[in-house]
Design a protein around this motif. Structure first.
Motif, PDB file in Angstrom:
ATOM      1  N   GLY A   1       1.019  -1.283  -0.021  1.00  0.00           N
ATOM      2  CA  GLY A   1      -0.012   0.063  -0.066  1.00  0.00           C
ATOM      3  C   GLY A   1       0.969   1.170  -0.046  1.00  0.00           C
ATOM      4  N   ILE A   2       2.160   1.227   0.725  1.00  0.00           N
ATOM      5  CA  ILE A   2       2.912   2.451   0.858  1.00  0.00           C
ATOM      6  C   ILE A   2       3.632   2.676  -0.616  1.00  0.00           C
ATOM      7  CG2 ILE A   2       5.175   3.201   1.577  1.00  0.00           C
ATOM      8  CD1 ILE A   2       4.199   1.695   4.431  1.00  0.00           C
TER       9      ILE A   2
ATOM     10  N   GLU B   1       2.392   1.529  -3.537  1.00  0.00           N
ATOM     11  CA  GLU B   1       1.315   2.122  -4.389  1.00  0.00           C
ATOM     12  C   GLU B   1       1.100   3.663  -4.192  1.00  0.00           C
ATOM     13  OE1 GLU B   1      -0.995  -2.182  -4.204  1.00  0.00           O
ATOM     14  OE2 GLU B   1      -1.749  -0.538  -3.162  1.00  0.00           O
ATOM     15  N   GLY B   2       0.994   4.142  -3.124  1.00  0.00           N
ATOM     16  CA  GLY B   2       0.818   5.484  -2.800  1.00  0.00           C
ATOM     17  C   GLY B   2       2.143   6.211  -3.522  1.00  0.00           C
ATOM     18  N   LEU B   3       3.368   5.623  -3.085  1.00  0.00           N
ATOM     19  CA  LEU B   3       4.499   6.319  -3.835  1.00  0.00           C
ATOM     20  C   LEU B   3       4.838   6.427  -5.280  1.00  0.00           C
ATOM     21  CD1 LEU B   3       7.108   5.471  -0.846  1.00  0.00           C
ATOM     22  CD2 LEU B   3       5.783   7.345  -1.003  1.00  0.00           C
TER      23      LEU B   3
END
Lengths: 394, 394
Positions: free
Chosen positions: B215-216, B218-220
């Protein structure tokens, strides 16, 4: 993005059997250890015995057990005295946020000349030294295992306030997800609600050019939503417990909040509830959050609420952003309901009698009337409390 | 989730004018400073003068300028000698990944009895001490400012290898996005490609119960895709430069990779290209990545590629996951094309003549044939190199 100072130096030892590293970890800090813990679940789980077996021969262990949820100033003072009497070198804090927060206040209190309440009530006054803290986390919730904040309750004044100093950031935290297998249903959902709330509080902020922070928060929110139902129905599911545990630490170590401005909204409102009624913090947050969302939804905030729905609940972005935003708020409420959270104040023993007083205190004890995402007056807080007396309808 | 040891203790001072804190920062480590930098852009930008103005009176500054991209062993050895001769207390590394990586090898080399290449080629041998490193970052790319890895090129043996030790993690890194305003177009896109590649390498991994890490990532990844075009067309856009800068540090400090297993795929392949031809690392990665994706897309990996398309490019998840997966690979390729990256090997001066030799070296210098997301033999690498000779068609 606002300027910030990010520093999360805690060494995280994550996974099964990481406890084996405890002797090497403690050795760096000294031989006299204050072991802090809560109600005794660590004795039932065997963790207490494991600790003694690993370090009991080499270290002198002083105990401070029975640390209560919403840890009290009187317990902090007791811990400070124990440390001074026994020349403690390091605090080994075994438990959840309450135990770790209490340990932080003790760690700083040992070197503070005066009542520890001074540095809680005057958050930011200079502290010069603190005992090193090592934690063994037993519940995924507050993130205290990897940050520099602590919340303490003064039982006499009914004040629940936080203080912050880099000095009390844990040096090492052992995160073994199997230690959370025995966390009861109620505490598991309260913990997840707490993690989720930290992310929400940081996500809804006046500073919006923070895609890095927001992308991380979105990913962590999806994780909490995905794995909490599994942890509730299969308490020993390692995958679920591991993801929730790591999410708890990252939700509140600066990653999702640094570079932003202002103050949180729901936490100051909740702190009054648990200061007056000693309710479980995460449950209070779950009750307040969707009512707060509904209260602050307006033309300025609708875009952010719609984005929240899109990224976190995978909703399609409707051309009418209010449709997506309201759906997101409803899904937030429904999520907590599905987990089994008691979603009204009366269900946790709070009636209307003190709402006005608590609303005034919430505004007094924080700057939410000026610096929140949407500034909240005592009347706003009272409205949110009042809406929390009955179930929401959509 | 695999067990892991997360430790990212670097204190990040982020934002405009954080350089003002430099005197206080350096003071903690000593008075004799080795100032390392690259080709001299810090002189043109005025940063060099600002540093002297702030600390030139109090500190004794020794200089090692001219550190090359793909920093060389000979430069490391020169730096070690300078430190020993002058009894340097702290290295102030001003630049991007090459300067910081070189500084890390110098920092460890000072206390190593022998040729620094020993601890590069034998990554993991025990090192006991290193000089403290403070960095001032001037390009968003490698993440070296917040991690414990370093890549060094041995120009004699044409080997480009990495070493790792917690000892060289920078103590403090100053991240002022305005320092990246003057980064030229080519380096900006190469930097973004490098950040994106770090995220891709960690995201496509055999360990899949890592929703937090993914999830991290993907956000980055969304952040890099969103802001790189802005940084390319408006080099002084603070919002874009700030998000790219913070993304670069977080992409490779353990957050997206810890808890996973195996080794990276594209980096070992690219390291041969830049060891043989001294091309820009990020450009090499951009060229290889979509070809690698196409090569490893199969029934076992299609779900992950489709999820990548859904989360990162906002694609709808088609019932036939291959449709979403292939669309995601095409969008990856098209993204680099739109940025302006030269997307074939001949465009960066590489023809077919050494591809076979480099493919064999890639397998020899790493364990990609056993431990990559999809294991890659020398023949696989050669196929990916060969596909990189001509534009992709979809």
């Amino acid at each position: 993005m606002k300027n910030f100072d990010f520093h999360a130096p805690t060494n995280i030892l994550f996974g099964k059997n990481q406890l084996q590293q405890l002797p090497n970890v403690l050795e760096q800090y000294g031989k006299t250890v204050l072991l802090t813990y809560g109600g005794g679940s660590i004795k039932r789980s065997g963790l207490y015995d494991d600790i003694y077996q690993l370090v009991g021969n080499d270290a002198k262990i002083i105990e401070l057990g029975g640390i209560e949820p919403n840890p009290r100033l009187s317990t902090v003072i007791k811990g400070v005295e124990l440390c001074k009497e026994n020349h403690v070198d390091v605090i080994l804090s075994v438990g959840g946020g309450s135990t770790i927060d209490c340990s932080k206040a003790i760690a700083a209190g040992v070197f503070y000349d005066g009542n520890p309440w001074d540095f809680v009530v005057n958050d930011g006054i200079e502290l010069t030294k603190a005992l090193p803290i090592v934690t063994i986390l037993t519940i995924a919730a507050t993130g205290s295992e990897m940050n520099w904040g602590s919340v303490i309750t003064n039982e006499e004044t009914k004040e629940k306030l936080s203080f912050h100093t880099r000095l009390v950031t844990p040096k090492v935290s052992i995160l073994d997800p199997t230690y959370t297998f025995s966390v009861p249903t109620y505490q598991t959902m309260a913990g997840s609600a707490d993690i989720f709330s930290h992310l929400i509080e940081n996500y809804f902020n006046q500073t919006t050019d923070t895609m890095v922070q927001d992308g991380i928060a979105e990913g962590l929110m999806r994780t909490v939503l995905h794995y909490t139902p599994t942890a509730l129905t299969e308490p020993t599911n390692y995958e679920a417990r591991a993801n929730l545990m790591w999410a708890s630490s990252l939700a509140l170590n600066g990653l999702t909040g640094n570079g932003k401005t202002g103050v949180w909204s729901c936490h100051p409102m909740e702190h009054e509830l648990s200061a007056y009624y000693d309710i479980t913090h995460g449950i209070g947050l779950a009750i307040l959050t969707p009512r707060w969302m509904e209260h602050v939804l307006n033309d300025d905030t609708v875009e952010r609420f719609a984005l929240y729905g899109h990224r976190v609940f995978d909703l399609e972005l409707n051309e009418d952003l209010y449709i997506t935003a309201k759906e997101a708020i409803q899904q937030t409420y429904d999520t907590f309901v599905k987990w089994g959270v008691p979603m009204t104040l009366p269900e946790v023993g709070i009636d209307a009698s003190l709402l006005k007083e608590m609303a005034e205190q919430a505004v007094k004890h924080s700057s939410i009337s000026k610096n929140a995402y949407v500034p909240l007056s005592a009347d706003d807080v009272l409205a949110i409390y009042t809406h929390s007396l009955t179930p929401m309808t959509f």
